[in-house]
Design a protein around this motif. Structure first.
Motif, mmCIF file in Angstrom:
data_model
loop_
_atom_site.group_PDB
_atom_site.id
_atom_site.type_symbol
_atom_site.label_atom_id
_atom_site.label_comp_id
_atom_site.label_asym_id
_atom_site.label_seq_id
_atom_site.Cartn_x
_atom_site.Cartn_y
_atom_site.Cartn_z
ATOM 1 N N ARG A 233 -9.854 -44.254 29.832
ATOM 2 C CA ARG A 233 -9.342 -43.216 28.945
ATOM 3 C C ARG A 233 -7.823 -43.136 29.118
ATOM 4 N N ILE A 234 -7.114 -43.702 28.148
ATOM 5 C CA ILE A 234 -5.661 -43.843 28.260
ATOM 6 C C ILE A 234 -4.987 -42.846 27.328
ATOM 7 N N ALA A 235 -4.141 -42.014 27.904
ATOM 8 C CA ALA A 235 -3.427 -40.999 27.135
ATOM 9 C C ALA A 235 -2.004 -41.472 26.825
ATOM 10 N N TYR A 236 -1.434 -40.880 25.774
ATOM 11 C CA TYR A 236 -0.036 -41.136 25.430
ATOM 12 C C TYR A 236 0.731 -39.826 25.497
ATOM 13 N N ILE A 237 1.769 -39.779 26.341
ATOM 14 C CA ILE A 237 2.643 -38.611 26.428
ATOM 15 C C ILE A 237 3.903 -38.960 25.639
ATOM 16 N N GLY A 238 3.979 -38.446 24.410
ATOM 17 C CA GLY A 238 5.046 -38.848 23.496
ATOM 18 C C GLY A 238 6.163 -37.839 23.372
ATOM 19 N N CYS A 239 6.963 -38.019 22.331
ATOM 20 C CA CYS A 239 8.122 -37.165 22.068
ATOM 21 C C CYS A 239 7.917 -36.438 20.746
ATOM 22 N N SER A 240 8.123 -35.127 20.757
ATOM 23 C CA SER A 240 7.900 -34.349 19.537
ATOM 24 C C SER A 240 9.089 -34.395 18.585
ATOM 25 N N ASP B 131 7.938 -43.226 16.677
ATOM 26 C CA ASP B 131 7.048 -43.822 15.668
ATOM 27 C C ASP B 131 6.555 -45.186 16.125
ATOM 28 N N GLY B 132 7.477 -46.019 16.640
ATOM 29 C CA GLY B 132 7.105 -47.360 17.060
ATOM 30 C C GLY B 132 6.189 -47.362 18.263
ATOM 31 N N ARG B 133 6.454 -46.477 19.210
ATOM 32 C CA ARG B 133 5.640 -46.463 20.431
ATOM 33 C C ARG B 133 4.242 -45.885 20.190
ATOM 34 N N LEU B 134 4.145 -44.892 19.335
ATOM 35 C CA LEU B 134 2.824 -44.370 18.997
ATOM 36 C C LEU B 134 2.008 -45.441 18.277
ATOM 37 N N ALA B 135 2.646 -46.173 17.365
ATOM 38 C CA ALA B 135 1.950 -47.243 16.639
ATOM 39 C C ALA B 135 1.509 -48.348 17.588
ATOM 40 N N GLY B 136 2.362 -48.713 18.546
ATOM 41 C CA GLY B 136 2.006 -49.752 19.507
ATOM 42 C C GLY B 136 0.877 -49.339 20.420
ATOM 43 N N TYR B 137 0.899 -48.084 20.853
ATOM 44 C CA TYR B 137 -0.191 -47.537 21.678
ATOM 45 C C TYR B 137 -1.506 -47.584 20.905
ATOM 46 N N ARG B 138 -1.459 -47.137 19.668
ATOM 47 C CA ARG B 138 -2.678 -47.082 18.863
ATOM 48 C C ARG B 138 -3.239 -48.488 18.618
ATOM 49 N N ALA B 139 -2.348 -49.444 18.323
ATOM 50 C CA ALA B 139 -2.798 -50.813 18.058
ATOM 51 C C ALA B 139 -3.434 -51.434 19.296
ATOM 52 N N ALA B 140 -2.839 -51.210 20.472
ATOM 53 C CA ALA B 140 -3.388 -51.773 21.702
ATOM 54 C C ALA B 140 -4.750 -51.162 22.023
ATOM 55 N N MET B 141 -4.891 -49.866 21.796
ATOM 56 C CA MET B 141 -6.172 -49.208 22.044
ATOM 57 C C MET B 141 -7.254 -49.771 21.135
ATOM 58 N N GLU B 142 -6.936 -49.885 19.855
ATOM 59 C CA GLU B 142 -7.927 -50.361 18.890
ATOM 60 C C GLU B 142 -8.281 -51.820 19.137
ATOM 61 N N ALA C 281 -8.375 -53.228 21.944
ATOM 62 C CA ALA C 281 -9.222 -53.262 23.147
ATOM 63 C C ALA C 281 -10.599 -52.657 22.889
ATOM 64 N N GLY C 282 -10.864 -52.264 21.637
ATOM 65 C CA GLY C 282 -12.161 -51.696 21.301
ATOM 66 C C GLY C 282 -12.292 -50.232 21.670
ATOM 67 N N LYS C 283 -11.154 -49.565 21.868
ATOM 68 C CA LYS C 283 -11.163 -48.149 22.232
ATOM 69 C C LYS C 283 -10.720 -47.332 21.015
ATOM 70 N N ARG C 284 -11.574 -46.490 20.537
ATOM 71 C CA ARG C 284 -11.272 -45.685 19.360
ATOM 72 C C ARG C 284 -10.065 -44.792 19.613
ATOM 73 N N TYR C 285 -9.132 -44.766 18.637
ATOM 74 C CA TYR C 285 -7.970 -43.889 18.753
ATOM 75 C C TYR C 285 -8.441 -42.438 18.740
ATOM 76 N N ASP C 286 -8.022 -41.690 19.729
ATOM 77 C CA ASP C 286 -8.444 -40.295 19.878
ATOM 78 C C ASP C 286 -7.187 -39.425 19.943
ATOM 79 N N GLU C 287 -6.962 -38.622 18.918
ATOM 80 C CA GLU C 287 -5.752 -37.800 18.883
ATOM 81 C C GLU C 287 -5.727 -36.762 20.003
ATOM 82 N N ASN C 288 -6.873 -36.474 20.604
ATOM 83 C CA ASN C 288 -6.908 -35.537 21.723
ATOM 84 C C ASN C 288 -6.254 -36.120 22.983
ATOM 85 N N LEU C 289 -6.076 -37.433 22.993
ATOM 86 C CA LEU C 289 -5.441 -38.097 24.123
ATOM 87 C C LEU C 289 -3.944 -38.302 23.885
ATOM 88 N N VAL C 290 -3.419 -37.728 22.813
ATOM 89 C CA VAL C 290 -1.995 -37.838 22.490
ATOM 90 C C VAL C 290 -1.348 -36.457 22.550
#
Length: 348
Positions: free
Chosen positions: A179-186, A193-204, A206-215
């Motif tokens: 369960r990998i979380a992303y601590i981003g910038c508001s 934008d680029g880092r959130l997209a890269g995080y999401r792409a790597a998760m997907e 790896a077969g891990k559904r993107y979960d906005e609760n982990l962001v």
């Protein structure tokens, strides 16, 4: 002092041929082997270009202006300036750096650099963002550093924000984090934008559904620490990719309060390789190093290539932590950053 005439005598060519080579105007005019022989002879004899004489002869001062409103206030400016200065020096140019605070002062500093006869300008930001080049620079060669021109017309160089997050998140996946979380910038930024997209792409991938609760996107320290703390209890992540090293501190603090050990129970990857955080946190923080030296170096080389209207085919690029893109890379040129493994990622 060694003269062009002495170089010409030792290499068996004319003074005009030596002049073409030493002023980088030999392409298509002087055979490559002859130009190489001239340069080697000049190096061996310790030939130094007289910048005053050349400026009078060519109407070029070989001065580059480096402009930023944050040069004196950020720990990263030194690396960027060092990179630009290294490239400028290698190409026979001098770099003059000015720090501005925007508005009229910026215009005043630009005018001062123009009076010195600057041939071109580097316009730098200290965090990747969209920017507008000052009107007073519009008629000069300009390269943006760690920024993107709003109209996409001016050459620029920046970190590859997508790959930063993709590589960091993939590193956590390969370490066995579930369960990998992303601590981003508001704050709205190219980097966010680029880092959130890269995080999401790597998760997907790896077969891990993107979960906005982990962001969690945070900014102000007190509320940020509370937001990360709430996520710890609510989602129980075992891996964290953080927008920067400063935000990784929140994870370290929350783990300590819960008796969890970083690098054993919790894995963390940051971005910046910030000396204060990356080297003083224990265990030391695995982080993606931003290419400040490389951006400064590439930008200065690109600027010279524009000023001299040549591809710098004979230019010797240094070995750097992150590989630099080709001089003719599309706008914006992106640098793939390097992940530095330390002690904050557990191996399961």
């Amino acid at each position: 002092m060694t003269t062009m005439k002495e170089i010409a005598q030792q290499t068996g060519v004319s003074v005009s041929t030596v002049s073409l080579v030493m002023n980088h105007h030999d392409e298509g005019r002087v055979k490559a082997e002859v130009a190489s022989r001239v340069r080697e002879t000049a190096r061996r004899l310790g030939y130094k270009v007289n910048p005053m004489a050349r400026s009078l002869r060519t109407n070029s001062t070989r001065i580059l202006g480096f402009i930023s409103d944050e040069v004196a206030t950020t720990p990263y400016a030194g690396g960027m300036i060092l990179g630009a200065q290294s490239a400028a020096s290698q190409l026979g140019y001098m770099l003059i750096t000015v720090s501005t605070d925007g508005g009229m002062k910026e215009d005043d500093e630009i005018e001062a650099l123009k009076r010195y006869g600057a041939d071109g300008f580097l316009y730098a930001e200290m965090s990747n963002r969209v920017t507008d080049v000052p009107e007073k620079l519009r008629d000069y060669p300009v390269v943006l550093t760690d920024a993107t021109d709003r109209n996409g017309a001016i050459p620029s160089v920046e970190p590859d924000e997508f790959s930063i997050a993709y590589d960091a998140t993939t590193h956590l996946v390969q370490a066995g984090c579930r369960r990998i979380a992303y601590i981003g910038c508001s704050r709205p930024m190219i980097a966010q934008d680029g880092r959130l997209a890269g995080y999401r792409a790597a998760m997907e991938e790896a077969g891990k559904r993107y979960d906005e609760n982990l962001v969690v996107n945070v900014l102000e320290p007190k509320s940020a620490l509370q937001a990360v703390s709430d996520m710890f209890d609510r989602e129980q992540p075992d891996g964290f990719f953080c927008f920067n090293d400063a935000r990784a501190w929140y994870v370290y603090e929350c783990a300590a309060r819960r008796g969890l050990t970083i690098g054993k129970d919790i894995s963390v990857v940051g971005v910046d390789n910030h000396r204060v955080f990356a080297e003083t946190l224990y265990p030391q923080l695995t982080t993606v190093e931003l290419p400040h030296f490389e951006m400064g170096f590439w930008a200065a080389a690109k600027l010279v290539s524009i000023i001299e209207d040549r591809p710098l085919d004979d230019f010797v690029w240094p070995k750097t932590t992150a590989p630099m893109p080709p001089i003719d890379a599309p706008i914006p040129a992106k640098i793939h950053c390097t992940l530095l493994e330390k002690g904050s990622v557990a191996r399961r």
